[in-house]
Design a protein around this motif. Structure first.
Motif, PDB file in Angstrom:
ATOM      1  N   GLN A 122       0.861  -1.192   0.000  1.00  0.00           N
ATOM      2  CA  GLN A 122       0.000   0.000   0.000  1.00  0.00           C
ATOM      3  C   GLN A 122       0.897   1.242   0.000  1.00  0.00           C
ATOM      4  O   GLN A 122       1.148   1.868   1.025  1.00  0.00           O
ATOM      5  CB  GLN A 122      -0.923  -0.012   1.226  1.00  0.00           C
ATOM      6  CG  GLN A 122      -1.956   1.113   1.253  1.00  0.00           C
ATOM      7  CD  GLN A 122      -2.968   1.013   0.136  1.00  0.00           C
ATOM      8  OE1 GLN A 122      -3.107  -0.029  -0.503  1.00  0.00           O
ATOM      9  NE2 GLN A 122      -3.685   2.085  -0.119  1.00  0.00           N
TER      10      GLN A 122
ATOM     11  N   HIS B 116      -3.795   8.280  -5.765  1.00  0.00           N
ATOM     12  CA  HIS B 116      -4.262   7.778  -4.464  1.00  0.00           C
ATOM     13  C   HIS B 116      -4.679   6.318  -4.518  1.00  0.00           C
ATOM     14  O   HIS B 116      -5.715   5.917  -3.994  1.00  0.00           O
ATOM     15  CB  HIS B 116      -5.430   8.646  -3.967  1.00  0.00           C
ATOM     16  CG  HIS B 116      -5.644   8.521  -2.491  1.00  0.00           C
ATOM     17  ND1 HIS B 116      -6.783   8.991  -1.876  1.00  0.00           N
ATOM     18  CD2 HIS B 116      -4.879   7.982  -1.510  1.00  0.00           C
ATOM     19  CE1 HIS B 116      -6.717   8.747  -0.575  1.00  0.00           C
ATOM     20  NE2 HIS B 116      -5.556   8.142  -0.332  1.00  0.00           N
TER      21      HIS B 116
ATOM     22  N   SER C 242      -8.213   5.222  -5.447  1.00  0.00           N
ATOM     23  CA  SER C 242      -9.321   5.619  -4.575  1.00  0.00           C
ATOM     24  C   SER C 242     -10.406   6.358  -5.358  1.00  0.00           C
ATOM     25  O   SER C 242     -10.144   6.981  -6.394  1.00  0.00           O
ATOM     26  CB  SER C 242      -8.781   6.515  -3.454  1.00  0.00           C
ATOM     27  OG  SER C 242      -9.831   7.173  -2.786  1.00  0.00           O
TER      28      SER C 242
ATOM     29  N   CYS D 171      -1.314  -0.517  -5.057  1.00  0.00           N
ATOM     30  CA  CYS D 171      -2.050  -0.694  -3.805  1.00  0.00           C
ATOM     31  C   CYS D 171      -1.704  -2.049  -3.188  1.00  0.00           C
ATOM     32  O   CYS D 171      -1.183  -2.941  -3.865  1.00  0.00           O
ATOM     33  CB  CYS D 171      -3.560  -0.585  -4.029  1.00  0.00           C
ATOM     34  SG  CYS D 171      -4.203  -1.754  -5.236  1.00  0.00           S
TER      35      CYS D 171
ATOM     36  N   ASN E  21      -6.087  -4.370   1.264  1.00  0.00           N
ATOM     37  CA  ASN E  21      -5.815  -3.228   2.135  1.00  0.00           C
ATOM     38  C   ASN E  21      -7.080  -2.742   2.827  1.00  0.00           C
ATOM     39  O   ASN E  21      -8.201  -2.957   2.347  1.00  0.00           O
ATOM     40  CB  ASN E  21      -5.168  -2.083   1.333  1.00  0.00           C
ATOM     41  CG  ASN E  21      -6.082  -1.554   0.240  1.00  0.00           C
ATOM     42  OD1 ASN E  21      -6.937  -0.714   0.484  1.00  0.00           O
ATOM     43  ND2 ASN E  21      -5.894  -2.052  -0.981  1.00  0.00           N
TER      44      ASN E  21
ATOM     45  N   TYR F 113      -8.302   0.084   3.170  1.00  0.00           N
ATOM     46  CA  TYR F 113      -8.988   1.231   2.566  1.00  0.00           C
ATOM     47  C   TYR F 113      -9.892   0.832   1.405  1.00  0.00           C
ATOM     48  O   TYR F 113     -10.532   1.677   0.782  1.00  0.00           O
ATOM     49  CB  TYR F 113      -7.960   2.249   2.063  1.00  0.00           C
ATOM     50  CG  TYR F 113      -6.930   2.632   3.088  1.00  0.00           C
ATOM     51  CD1 TYR F 113      -7.227   3.501   4.131  1.00  0.00           C
ATOM     52  CD2 TYR F 113      -5.645   2.092   3.039  1.00  0.00           C
ATOM     53  CE1 TYR F 113      -6.275   3.831   5.084  1.00  0.00           C
ATOM     54  CE2 TYR F 113      -4.689   2.416   3.998  1.00  0.00           C
ATOM     55  CZ  TYR F 113      -5.010   3.283   5.010  1.00  0.00           C
ATOM     56  OH  TYR F 113      -4.075   3.611   5.943  1.00  0.00           O
ATOM     57  N   ASN F 114      -9.905  -0.456   1.076  1.00  0.00           N
ATOM     58  CA  ASN F 114     -10.689  -0.966  -0.056  1.00  0.00           C
ATOM     59  C   ASN F 114     -10.254  -0.351  -1.386  1.00  0.00           C
ATOM     60  O   ASN F 114     -11.059  -0.179  -2.304  1.00  0.00           O
ATOM     61  CB  ASN F 114     -12.192  -0.734   0.161  1.00  0.00           C
ATOM     62  CG  ASN F 114     -12.753  -1.593   1.266  1.00  0.00           C
ATOM     63  OD1 ASN F 114     -12.451  -2.780   1.355  1.00  0.00           O
ATOM     64  ND2 ASN F 114     -13.556  -0.991   2.138  1.00  0.00           N
ATOM     65  N   HIS F 115      -8.983  -0.015  -1.488  1.00  0.00           N
ATOM     66  CA  HIS F 115      -8.444   0.454  -2.772  1.00  0.00           C
ATOM     67  C   HIS F 115      -8.146  -0.771  -3.655  1.00  0.00           C
ATOM     68  O   HIS F 115      -7.704  -1.800  -3.147  1.00  0.00           O
ATOM     69  CB  HIS F 115      -7.148   1.235  -2.557  1.00  0.00           C
ATOM     70  CG  HIS F 115      -7.316   2.514  -1.822  1.00  0.00           C
ATOM     71  ND1 HIS F 115      -6.259   3.135  -1.172  1.00  0.00           N
ATOM     72  CD2 HIS F 115      -8.400   3.303  -1.624  1.00  0.00           C
ATOM     73  CE1 HIS F 115      -6.684   4.258  -0.613  1.00  0.00           C
ATOM     74  NE2 HIS F 115      -7.987   4.367  -0.858  1.00  0.00           N
TER      75      HIS F 115
ATOM     76  N   SER G  90     -11.075   1.558  -6.000  1.00  0.00           N
ATOM     77  CA  SER G  90     -12.531   1.652  -6.061  1.00  0.00           C
ATOM     78  C   SER G  90     -13.061   0.950  -7.309  1.00  0.00           C
ATOM     79  O   SER G  90     -12.498   1.093  -8.402  1.00  0.00           O
ATOM     80  CB  SER G  90     -12.938   3.134  -6.094  1.00  0.00           C
ATOM     81  OG  SER G  90     -14.258   3.286  -6.527  1.00  0.00           O
TER      82      SER G  90
END
Length: 807
Positions: free
Chosen positions: A553, A735, A738, A759, A763, A765-767, A769
């Motif tokens: 990440q 990002h 994201s 990524c 992870n 952050y659920n990256h 999207s």
């Protein structure tokens, strides 16, 4: 090949090994290969009964052995039981399953987790339960919850049920990186089970062993480990455990690095000397007990097999055990012993049992070292050693030093290219360190055996021996550490290929086998091999190279121009056991011949982008640093500033409109402006992402857009001000994919052929999207995700871009 006539075991081992290699790399149905093997076997049997041995019969035999190796590799690598856990799908994010099975080894505890191998029996999901088979690596991490304090310690043989996530081990993520998935596959392990918390397992029963394991192996091994831990603490005890029992779990990473740098990593392995001590001790003991020779042989062989199991049955100890048994049997039946045949037969038996061992570095290094000693030491002995007259004490000492030196030299010659291939290092001090370290470790090994033996009847005597050995081991570790940290102790070798390996051995054979009267031919052949070695290491590829490395990440990109300029953009993150700069970026740079970074850019001050910067600044020459000038300081950021200032590295704050020009490329800064940097650095409402440096790299017709972690506010500025200038061939998506970045306007204006999303797997952050992925798909962009696909390496001539296959 006439020299192989007198050593048929070696010939059969080589042919079988070639079959194993072919079977591993070629995808052919195991059933089809078995059918061919059966036909060849029947045909060979018919020939044996109908005619005398002919050339055709020899060819048929070799073909049969080759096919057997091919079949064995296919069976070991590809055949699985119908209920193999390898076939069970990985757990999805936030999905948990219950795994049950029996612990196969002594669990390895440390301050943060416990790790062991589980022989799986069943797995239960929310919907159903399944019987499974196969070994699994289990890791249980502490979480600090009070409920964990009541957890019962795990022991070998416990049948347990655990709740956690099942995953496939990560394969190689970056070029030339350690392939953990392949490593576990060679051990017969295809899955990892992760449990978060000691309160998520239950012991349902204990002592689920075979009779031998329950009453002979594990009690003795636990006694030995406890005895060593009691009387020889610390790193000294960890070293002693490794050489006596084969348990290396307590060896620290720092110790391993020192041993590799000093060229004595082989000392940690249980090997031939252990077997020699066991045979010597048992022979003396059984002679004193007046046990008849046939019974003595049987008992020694049985106890050698027991000790092999006791130490974990590593390739080096299995090889030494088999050779020891063959030597004892040879003496018993009064047959001439040909050491090459012993080595070949031992290797053949090991591959017939498990052909995957052929690809295990410890197997290759073990056999390589022994073969090299057998092949080369006799030549050194005839040339120098036999000329030493041992008519006084000092000459005997000199003889011992010379014998140790030349045995070490012979082993080093055989294993030098292998260590370069596996560890990317060549120890300069190894020869001299081994003269002391080998002899000293042998003494410690003997004292270790004696300490454990006396511990069975006298703790006092055992403690005295242990205390003596402790200080002796302390001296050894100090000497190894001191030698490893000398400025000239080792050199890094990152471009040692398999072709270079073959050329090296061709050179060795040339030097040590051709007769003296063929000196001119030998010199010519040596020059030819050296020229081929040199040409093999030349880089004829003059394309631009772009690497988007997999740092989990985080972000890390490397650009290397045809004229040798290197640009690094971000350096990934770091945590308690991983530093992207040290573990991923630095090895990649060194393997590609980079010792100087012309331009180092860190887009913003989030740790997933600058975590590896400090290591890079400390270990590489950096000509220039570019940054956004964010005023968001932390102890880590301060340490980066201190290194830059101490090394007097030119540092520039970059703003939109700035352009870096060279004869090869243009680097345009598209963002940020001063107002964005100030806003992103505001401690009361900081969003460092919107102060990210955004760059456009242009090489001839190729254009790459690096967007850091720029979010929609930053992208709005970009789309309003640059419009068509955002068009690019490759987009490093902002990002980590994201939803806050890669907005519709940027995606449409950029219209990239390839989008790279950096990524980490699963992870928090659920990256990336799903919306961003769908957005890029709709405009026809090929998406490369580092969490699924690993690193992406691209090459370009300035017009066309091609992805380089590195696996």
């Amino acid at each position: 090949m006439s020299f192989l006539k007198n050593i048929p075991a070696v010939k059969f081992f080589i042919i079988f090994s070639l079959g194993v290699i072919a079977g591993n790399f070629l995808s052919v149905s195991v059933q089809y290969v078995f059918f061919i093997l059966l036909i060849l076997f029947v045909f060979k049997v018919v020939l044996l009964f109908k005619s005398t041995e002919t050339g055709f019969g020899q060819i048929l035999l070799l073909t049969l052995i080759f096919t057997a190796g091919f079949f064995k590799a296919g069976a070991d690598f590809n055949l699985n039981e119908s209920n193999s856990i390898k076939k069970f799908p990985d757990s999805k994010k936030n999905d948990y399953v219950m795994l049950s099975g029996v612990i196969k080894n002594i669990p390895d505890y440390d301050s943060a987790r416990v790790r062991f191998i589980l022989q799986s029996e069943s797995i239960t999901t929310m919907k159903d339960s399944f019987n499974v088979s196969g070994d699994v690596i289990v890791r249980i991490f502490q979480t600090g919850q009070k409920a964990e304090q009541n957890a019962k310690p795990l022991e070998e043989g416990d049948r347990v049920s655990l709740i956690g996530r099942l995953t496939t081990p990560l394969a190689m993520r970056n070029p030339d990186e350690f392939d953990y998935k392949r490593y576990l596959q060679l051990q017969g392990i295809d899955k990892i089970f992760t449990v978060n918390g000691y309160n998520f397992y239950e012991i349902t029963s204990g002592e689920n062993f075979s009779f031998i394991e329950k009453y002979l192996v594990y009690p003795a091994k636990k006694f030995a480990l406890q005895n060593i831990a009691k009387y020889v603490p610390g790193d000294e005890g960890a070293f002693l455990k490794a050489i006596v029992t084969g348990e290396r779990g307590d060896i620290t990473r720092e110790m391993k690095v020192d041993f590799v740098n000093a060229g004595v990593m082989h000392l940690i392995a249980v090997s031939g000397l252990n077997i020699a001590y066991v045979i010597l001790f048992l022979s003396i003991l059984f002679s004193l007990l007046r046990i008849p020779q046939p019974y003595k042989l049987f008992l020694i062989v049985a106890l050698l097999i027991y000790y092999c199991i006791f130490t974990g049955s590593s390739p080096s100890i299995v090889r030494a055990t088999l050779m020891g048994i063959f030597v004892l049997i040879g003496f018993q039946i009064q047959r001439k012993i040909v050491i090459y045949n012993l080595l070949g037969f031992a290797g053949l038996l090991m591959l017939v049992y498990d052909s995957r061992q052929l690809f295990d570095p410890s197997f290759i290094l073990s056999f390589g070292a022994v073969l090299s000693i057998i092949f080369l030491y006799k030549r050194f002995e005839n040339f120098i050693v036999v000329k030493i007259k041992t008519n006084n004490f000092f000459k005997k000492i000199l003889l011992w030093i010379l014998v140790t030196f030349f045995i070490t030299l012979a082993a080093q010659i055989g294993t030098l290219p292998l260590t370069a291939l596996y560890f990317n290092k060549l120890s300069i001090v190894a020869l001299f360190v081994n003269i002391f370290a080998v002899g000293a470790s042998n003494v410690s090994l003997a004292l270790g055996f004696l300490q454990i033996f006396t511990g069975t009847f006298s703790g006092f005597i055992s403690s005295i021996i242990g205390e003596t050995n402790y200080w002796f081991l302390k001296l050894q570790l100090w000497f190894i550490k001191y030698s490893a940290q000398l400025p000239f102790s080792y050199v890094n070798i990152y471009k040692f290929s398999f072709v270079a390996l073959l050329l090296y051995f061709a050179l060795v054979v040339n030097i040590f086998t051709i007769k003296k009267h063929n000196l001119k031919f030998r010199c010519a052949l040596a020059l030819l091999v050296l020229a081929a070695f040199f040409i093999n290491n030349l880089d004829f590829d003059k394309n631009l190279k772009i690497a988007f490395l997999d740092v989990g990440q985080g972000d890390c990109s490397v650009i290397k121009t045809p004229l040798g300029k290197t640009i690094v953009i971000d350096a990934g993150g770091q945590n308690f056991n991983y530093n992207a700069g040290e573990n991923t970026l630095a090895p990649y740079l060194k393997r590609n011949g980079v010792d100087k970074i012309d331009l180092l850019v860190y887009t913003h001050l989030h740790m997933d982008h600058i975590g590896g910067i400090k290591y890079i600044l400390e270990n590489f020459k950096v000509d220039n640093v570019l940054e956004s000038g964010q005023n968001y300081k932390s102890p880590y950021c301060n340490s980066i500033d201190s290194i830059i200032n101490a090394k007097k590295i030119p540092r520039s704050i970059i703003r939109y409109g700035d352009v870096i020009k060279s004869d090869e490329f243009r680097l345009y800064c598209l963002f940020p402006g001063e107002e964005f940097v100030r806003a992103s650095s505001d401690y009361s409402n900081s969003n460092l992402n919107n102060g990210s440096v955004v760059l456009k790299f242009k090489y001839q017709d190729l254009e790459i857009l690096f967007t850091g972690d720029a979010e929609k506010e930053s992208e709005r500025f970009l789309t309003n001000n640059y419009r068509d200038f955002l068009n690019c061939d490759i987009l490093k998506a902002g990002h980590h994919g994201s939803i806050t970045s890669t907005t519709i306007p940027l995606a449409l204006l950029g219209n990239p052929k390839i989008a790279l999303i950096s990524c980490g797997l699963n992870n928090v952050y659920n990256h990336p999207s799903d919306i961003v992925l769908e957005r890029l798909k709709k405009i026809g962009t090929k998406v490369h995700r580092t969490d699924y696909d690993g690193a992406m390496i691209l090459e370009s001539d300035g017009t066309r871009v091609k992805e380089k296959e590195w696996r």
